[in-house]
Write an enzyme that holds these catalytic residues in place. Sequence first.
Site, short mmCIF file in Angstrom:
data_model
loop_
_atom_site.label_atom_id
_atom_site.label_comp_id
_atom_site.label_asym_id
_atom_site.label_seq_id
_atom_site.Cartn_x
_atom_site.Cartn_y
_atom_site.Cartn_z
N TYR A 51 -7.58 4.07 -32.81
CA TYR A 51 -8.36 5.25 -33.61
C TYR A 51 -6.95 6.27 -32.89
CZ TYR A 51 -12.85 5.93 -35.52
OH TYR A 51 -14.11 6.00 -36.78
N GLU A 53 -6.96 10.29 -33.52
CA GLU A 53 -7.35 12.01 -34.70
C GLU A 53 -5.97 12.77 -34.45
OE1 GLU A 53 -10.22 9.77 -33.48
OE2 GLU A 53 -11.55 10.31 -34.69
N ASP A 197 -0.36 16.70 -59.34
CA ASP A 197 -0.76 15.38 -58.90
C ASP A 197 0.42 14.32 -59.48
OD1 ASP A 197 -1.65 12.66 -59.17
OD2 ASP A 197 -4.00 14.01 -59.15
N THR A 223 -0.63 8.88 -54.64
CA THR A 223 -1.48 7.69 -54.51
C THR A 223 -0.17 6.86 -54.50
OG1 THR A 223 -2.10 7.43 -56.33
CG2 THR A 223 -3.95 8.20 -55.59
N LYS A 226 0.44 3.23 -56.80
CA LYS A 226 0.76 2.72 -58.09
C LYS A 226 1.84 2.53 -58.61
CE LYS A 226 -3.20 5.93 -60.08
NZ LYS A 226 -3.69 7.08 -58.51
N ARG A 232 -2.76 1.37 -50.82
CA ARG A 232 -4.35 1.88 -51.35
C ARG A 232 -4.26 3.52 -50.97
NH1 ARG A 232 -5.69 -0.25 -55.91
NH2 ARG A 232 -7.25 1.03 -56.47
N1 DSN Z 1 -8.51 5.62 -60.91
C1 DSN Z 1 -7.19 5.95 -61.31
C2 DSN Z 1 -6.06 5.86 -62.78
O1 DSN Z 1 -6.88 4.66 -63.37
O2 DSN Z 1 -5.96 6.57 -63.17
C3 DSN Z 1 -6.55 7.86 -61.43
O3 DSN Z 1 -7.11 7.70 -60.10
#
Ligand code: DSN
Length: 414
Positions: A51, A53, A197, A223, A226, A232
């Site tokens: 942990y 925080e 984003d 994120t 990707k 993730r």
């Molecule tokens: N689920 C993602 C996508 O496939 O684009 C976006 O959050």
Amino acid sequence: MSTIAQQDPDVAGIIESEMKRQAIGLELIPSENYVSEAVLEANGCIFTNKYSEGYPGKRYYGGQEYTDKVEQLAIDRAKELFGAEHANVQPYSGSPGNTAIYFALLEFGDTVMGLKLDHGGHITHGLPIAFSGKAYNFIPYEVDKETGQLNYDEIERQAMEHKPKMIVAGFTAYPQDIDWKRFAEICEKCGAISMADISHTAGLIAGGALENPVPYFDVVMTTTHKTLRGPRGAMIMCKQKLAKAIDRAVFPGLQGGPHEHIIAAKAVAFGEALKPEFKEYAQQVKKNAKALAARLIEHGFELVSGGTDTHLILVDLTNKEVPGKEAQVALDRVGITLNKNTVPFDQRSPFDPSGIRMGTPAVTTRGMKEEEMERIGDWINEVITNIKDEEMFPRVQKEIEEMCLKFPVPGIKV
Ligand code: DSN
């Protein structure tokens, strides 16, 4: 896997089946990728026990010597990768990341502009039934009906009319590059906070294959799993003047203990993205998407926006008289994984829309190039054209499996 297999054969069996699925199939979901073995190892490491925080140097529990080190390393690498003034690497994923930005910089009920979901936006960009759409007054903008592309003059007109407190740019189903500078100018003109984003394209931006919004934008969320090819999770980058508000919104505003094992894996992924090979990867993702798009066009498929300038292709199947859901299920049967998707101004429902969305980040990680993209385009055409031919499915599945086995997935030994 040997320990899990011994201790819990049920879970081990399921994981092994998924490994096989990943190894023998073509992953074309544009938001997915395969992480390296190093990222996988960090993801499953002993930081999961801790942990922490707070932030490096300012924690609430003891024993933080190494969590501080690993989190600071992730922050420093993220800043170097994107040229950011400030980075927060704690957001659990993209939706909490975007929510933290809104919580930090807006009051409930404030007016915000975001691209409509069925034009390529995201649920956190103001979908009326989602938290973003309920908590804030989102005014949706759209792509142009004729071109399928953003019309910056129209976005500017809307912005001047509604005077939003924030404009959200960056999308989940938009195949073209984005004019970040123009977006930032519109925000400046109407007095809005500029927010990007870049979840889908962060890897291409980090690899220099697409332009970077970080110098122009007040705040940027991505994120990490990707095109950036990390675990993730997510991170937020912002100008120094917003750093305190962003950090406080992430913790304690929305989250408790950060996931330091994921943060360790983020640090490893950012380290990989800083290497010269990652630039080649980013360029190849784009080249592969162009090759696949060109092959699909040769086969008479209609591509939203006319093609692709990124990793992503959106196909309108209306002229093929096969709905998106049927196409997704049929392609799944031969081992091609992609997703049904609405197209702008879709006449069908989101549960069975007119389009399919695909992308090249994962197949490029396996080392596939233009030649393989042409074969994939041919297979997609074969399945869609002969969707009623039951004999076609096992034959195409076998061909795909044979090709896939020549391109190993990192971390999977077949
Ligand atoms: N689920 C993602 C996508 O496939 O684009 C976006 O959050």
